[in-house]
Design a protein around this motif. Structure first.
Motif, PDB file in Angstrom:
ATOM      1  N   MET A 134      11.755  -5.302 -16.454  1.00  0.00           N
ATOM      2  CA  MET A 134      10.096  -4.895 -15.975  1.00  0.00           C
ATOM      3  C   MET A 134      10.011  -5.331 -15.265  1.00  0.00           C
ATOM      4  SD  MET A 134       9.223  -3.533 -18.358  1.00  0.00           S
ATOM      5  CE  MET A 134       7.061  -3.660 -19.295  1.00  0.00           C
ATOM      6  N   THR A 135       9.908  -6.233 -13.799  1.00  0.00           N
ATOM      7  CA  THR A 135       9.540  -6.210 -12.323  1.00  0.00           C
ATOM      8  C   THR A 135       9.647  -5.003 -11.738  1.00  0.00           C
ATOM      9  OG1 THR A 135       9.407  -8.346 -13.106  1.00  0.00           O
ATOM     10  CG2 THR A 135       9.178  -7.836 -10.724  1.00  0.00           C
ATOM     11  N   VAL A 136      11.054  -4.884 -12.296  1.00  0.00           N
ATOM     12  CA  VAL A 136      11.864  -3.870 -10.836  1.00  0.00           C
ATOM     13  C   VAL A 136      10.846  -2.510 -10.929  1.00  0.00           C
ATOM     14  CG1 VAL A 136      13.585  -2.464 -10.457  1.00  0.00           C
ATOM     15  CG2 VAL A 136      13.388  -4.983 -11.060  1.00  0.00           C
ATOM     16  N   LEU A 137      10.903  -2.265 -12.026  1.00  0.00           N
ATOM     17  CA  LEU A 137      10.259  -0.978 -12.995  1.00  0.00           C
ATOM     18  C   LEU A 137       9.112  -0.748 -11.987  1.00  0.00           C
ATOM     19  CD1 LEU A 137      11.959   0.827 -15.224  1.00  0.00           C
ATOM     20  CD2 LEU A 137       9.701   0.500 -16.714  1.00  0.00           C
ATOM     21  N   LYS A 138       7.811  -2.621 -12.343  1.00  0.00           N
ATOM     22  CA  LYS A 138       6.815  -1.822 -12.123  1.00  0.00           C
ATOM     23  C   LYS A 138       6.789  -1.689 -10.644  1.00  0.00           C
ATOM     24  CE  LYS A 138       5.290  -5.119 -15.161  1.00  0.00           C
ATOM     25  NZ  LYS A 138       4.690  -6.467 -15.130  1.00  0.00           N
ATOM     26  N   THR A 139       7.646  -2.322  -9.394  1.00  0.00           N
ATOM     27  CA  THR A 139       7.354  -1.758  -8.631  1.00  0.00           C
ATOM     28  C   THR A 139       7.813  -0.514  -8.797  1.00  0.00           C
ATOM     29  OG1 THR A 139       8.441  -4.443  -8.582  1.00  0.00           O
ATOM     30  CG2 THR A 139       8.243  -3.188  -6.145  1.00  0.00           C
ATOM     31  N   PHE A 140       8.957  -0.629  -9.035  1.00  0.00           N
ATOM     32  CA  PHE A 140       8.922   1.071  -8.708  1.00  0.00           C
ATOM     33  C   PHE A 140       7.629   1.794  -9.383  1.00  0.00           C
ATOM     34  CE2 PHE A 140      10.982   5.215  -9.892  1.00  0.00           C
ATOM     35  CZ  PHE A 140      11.805   5.485  -8.552  1.00  0.00           C
ATOM     36  N   VAL A 141       7.268   1.512 -10.233  1.00  0.00           N
ATOM     37  CA  VAL A 141       5.369   2.562 -10.370  1.00  0.00           C
ATOM     38  C   VAL A 141       4.637   2.470  -9.274  1.00  0.00           C
ATOM     39  CG1 VAL A 141       3.791   3.146 -12.286  1.00  0.00           C
ATOM     40  CG2 VAL A 141       6.196   2.735 -13.235  1.00  0.00           C
ATOM     41  N   PHE A 142       4.790   1.032  -8.910  1.00  0.00           N
ATOM     42  CA  PHE A 142       3.621   1.076  -8.069  1.00  0.00           C
ATOM     43  C   PHE A 142       4.208   1.760  -6.612  1.00  0.00           C
ATOM     44  CE2 PHE A 142       0.085  -0.576  -6.150  1.00  0.00           C
ATOM     45  CZ  PHE A 142       0.754  -1.454  -4.819  1.00  0.00           C
ATOM     46  N   GLY A 143       4.866   1.640  -6.407  1.00  0.00           N
ATOM     47  CA  GLY A 143       5.677   2.536  -4.872  1.00  0.00           C
ATOM     48  C   GLY A 143       5.608   3.833  -5.419  1.00  0.00           C
ATOM     49  N   ILE A 144       5.265   4.707  -6.494  1.00  0.00           N
ATOM     50  CA  ILE A 144       5.269   5.909  -7.068  1.00  0.00           C
ATOM     51  C   ILE A 144       4.014   6.187  -6.415  1.00  0.00           C
ATOM     52  CG2 ILE A 144       4.961   7.801  -8.690  1.00  0.00           C
ATOM     53  CD1 ILE A 144       7.914   7.012  -9.412  1.00  0.00           C
ATOM     54  N   PHE A 145       3.120   5.529  -6.963  1.00  0.00           N
ATOM     55  CA  PHE A 145       1.600   5.451  -6.631  1.00  0.00           C
ATOM     56  C   PHE A 145       0.659   5.405  -5.467  1.00  0.00           C
ATOM     57  CE2 PHE A 145      -2.249   5.113  -7.960  1.00  0.00           C
ATOM     58  CZ  PHE A 145      -2.690   4.147  -7.452  1.00  0.00           C
ATOM     59  N   LEU A 146       1.891   4.700  -4.746  1.00  0.00           N
ATOM     60  CA  LEU A 146       1.217   4.333  -3.650  1.00  0.00           C
ATOM     61  C   LEU A 146       2.003   6.095  -2.657  1.00  0.00           C
ATOM     62  CD1 LEU A 146       2.167   1.201  -2.181  1.00  0.00           C
ATOM     63  CD2 LEU A 146      -0.137   2.290  -2.468  1.00  0.00           C
ATOM     64  N   VAL A 147       2.829   6.017  -2.644  1.00  0.00           N
ATOM     65  CA  VAL A 147       2.925   7.716  -2.125  1.00  0.00           C
ATOM     66  C   VAL A 147       2.457   8.977  -2.730  1.00  0.00           C
ATOM     67  CG1 VAL A 147       5.340   8.877  -2.141  1.00  0.00           C
ATOM     68  CG2 VAL A 147       6.170   7.222  -2.060  1.00  0.00           C
ATOM     69  N   LEU A 148       2.064   8.081  -3.938  1.00  0.00           N
ATOM     70  CA  LEU A 148       1.254  10.433  -4.560  1.00  0.00           C
ATOM     71  C   LEU A 148      -0.154   9.595  -3.537  1.00  0.00           C
ATOM     72  CD1 LEU A 148       1.922  10.454  -8.473  1.00  0.00           C
ATOM     73  CD2 LEU A 148       1.991  12.145  -6.125  1.00  0.00           C
ATOM     74  N   LEU A 149      -0.339   8.517  -3.498  1.00  0.00           N
ATOM     75  CA  LEU A 149      -1.687   8.023  -2.899  1.00  0.00           C
ATOM     76  C   LEU A 149      -1.949   8.971  -1.178  1.00  0.00           C
ATOM     77  CD1 LEU A 149      -4.321   6.473  -4.044  1.00  0.00           C
ATOM     78  CD2 LEU A 149      -4.214   4.806  -2.668  1.00  0.00           C
ATOM     79  N   TYR A 150      -0.797   8.593  -1.035  1.00  0.00           N
ATOM     80  CA  TYR A 150      -0.859   8.684   0.597  1.00  0.00           C
ATOM     81  C   TYR A 150      -0.508  10.303   1.101  1.00  0.00           C
ATOM     82  CZ  TYR A 150       0.746   9.890   5.602  1.00  0.00           C
ATOM     83  OH  TYR A 150       0.852   9.909   6.357  1.00  0.00           O
ATOM     84  N   ALA A 151      -0.340  11.178  -0.629  1.00  0.00           N
ATOM     85  CA  ALA A 151       0.275  12.184   0.058  1.00  0.00           C
ATOM     86  C   ALA A 151      -1.419  12.633  -0.647  1.00  0.00           C
ATOM     87  CB  ALA A 151       1.040  12.913  -1.356  1.00  0.00           C
ATOM     88  N   LEU A 152      -1.784  12.444  -1.061  1.00  0.00           N
ATOM     89  CA  LEU A 152      -3.475  12.990  -1.696  1.00  0.00           C
ATOM     90  C   LEU A 152      -4.000  12.639  -0.635  1.00  0.00           C
ATOM     91  CD1 LEU A 152      -3.950  12.238  -5.461  1.00  0.00           C
ATOM     92  CD2 LEU A 152      -3.237  14.597  -4.577  1.00  0.00           C
ATOM     93  N   PHE A 153      -4.215  11.430   0.214  1.00  0.00           N
ATOM     94  CA  PHE A 153      -5.455  11.177   0.751  1.00  0.00           C
ATOM     95  C   PHE A 153      -4.826  10.963   2.542  1.00  0.00           C
ATOM     96  CE2 PHE A 153      -6.601  10.010  -3.074  1.00  0.00           C
ATOM     97  CZ  PHE A 153      -8.107  10.784  -3.356  1.00  0.00           C
ATOM     98  N   GLY A 154      -3.790  10.842   2.435  1.00  0.00           N
ATOM     99  CA  GLY A 154      -2.602  10.966   3.740  1.00  0.00           C
ATOM    100  C   GLY A 154      -3.787  11.435   4.846  1.00  0.00           C
ATOM    101  N   ASP A 155      -3.943  12.631   4.752  1.00  0.00           N
ATOM    102  CA  ASP A 155      -4.133  14.055   5.809  1.00  0.00           C
ATOM    103  C   ASP A 155      -5.341  12.868   5.950  1.00  0.00           C
ATOM    104  OD1 ASP A 155      -3.382  16.805   5.088  1.00  0.00           O
ATOM    105  OD2 ASP A 155      -2.763  15.292   5.920  1.00  0.00           O
TER     106      ASP A 155
END
Ligand code: HEC
Length: 173
Positions: free
Chosen positions: A25-46
């Motif tokens: 679960m810890t690994v999974l949560k980290t993974f999901v959080f990572g994806i969340f960060l990538v998405l966040l950057y993709a949306l607002f990175g500019d």
């Protein structure tokens, strides 16, 4: 009689399984959080402008290079960066006369050679301008030639007799 009945784990196995599950679960949560960060950057990175440079469109490659290019250019006999007239003695004048203030302060003044010498003496006595040494005559040549008092200080007088007068009609009702 054994504890290992089908369908029923012994407590040790259960504990192991649970701790593995927790790790998973810890690994999974980290993974999901990572994806969340990538998405966040993709949306607002500019909107995070790390380099503080405007996004260039068209064929201008780099803003700063283009700026530097324009900056040290001479156009119509004027050195753009300093605003000073460009001639053989320009480099000396630039080295000595743009260290403390803008070259535009020089360019907006007009004086005779004697007048310029007085300004230089004034700066030497009160503003910490250094001894100009062998360059002083060259600097004075430059200033007296390029920033001499203008011959015509104002427009020539109107020849009143030659003017054709007319009455200006203002409609004021
Ligand atoms: C050590 C610093 C320094 C250097 C180098 C220097 N100046 Fe100045 N200059 C000053 C200061 C300070 C003032 C006053 C600025 C102000 O009033 O805002 C001034 C003012 C002037 C003015 C305006 C005078 C006025 O009456 O308004 C002129 C023209 C001028 N300098 C020309 C030159 C020339 C030409 C050179 C090169 C020979 C030169 N300066 C080099 C410090 C310097």
């Amino acid at each position: 009689m054994s504890n290992n009945l089908p369908g029923k784990r012994n407590p040790l196995q259960t504990k192991l399984w649970l701790s593995n599950f927790g790790l998973l679960m810890t690994v999974l949560k980290t993974f999901v959080f990572g994806i969340f960060l990538v998405l966040l950057y993709a949306l607002f990175g500019d909107s995070f402008d790390f380099q503080k440079t405007p996004i260039q469109s068209g064929n201008r490659v780099s803003n700063s290079v283009a700026m530097d290019d324009d900056w040290d250019k001479v156009e119509n006999g004027i050195h753009l960066q300093t605003g000073l007239i460009y001639d053989a003695n320009f480099d000396i004048v630039r080295a000595h006369c743009t260290a403390c203030h803008s070259g535009k302060l020089v360019a907006q003044n007009r004086a005779t050679r004697e007048g310029w010498l007085q300004m230089i003496r004034w700066m030497q006595e009160t503003q910490g301008l250094w001894d100009l040494g062998v360059n002083e005559p060259k600097i004075l040549d430059y200033l007296a030639k390029n920033y001499a008092p203008e011959e015509v200080g104002r427009r020539t007088n109107i020849d009143v007799a030659a003017v054709e007068w007319y009455i200006l009609e203002l409609e004021n009702k």
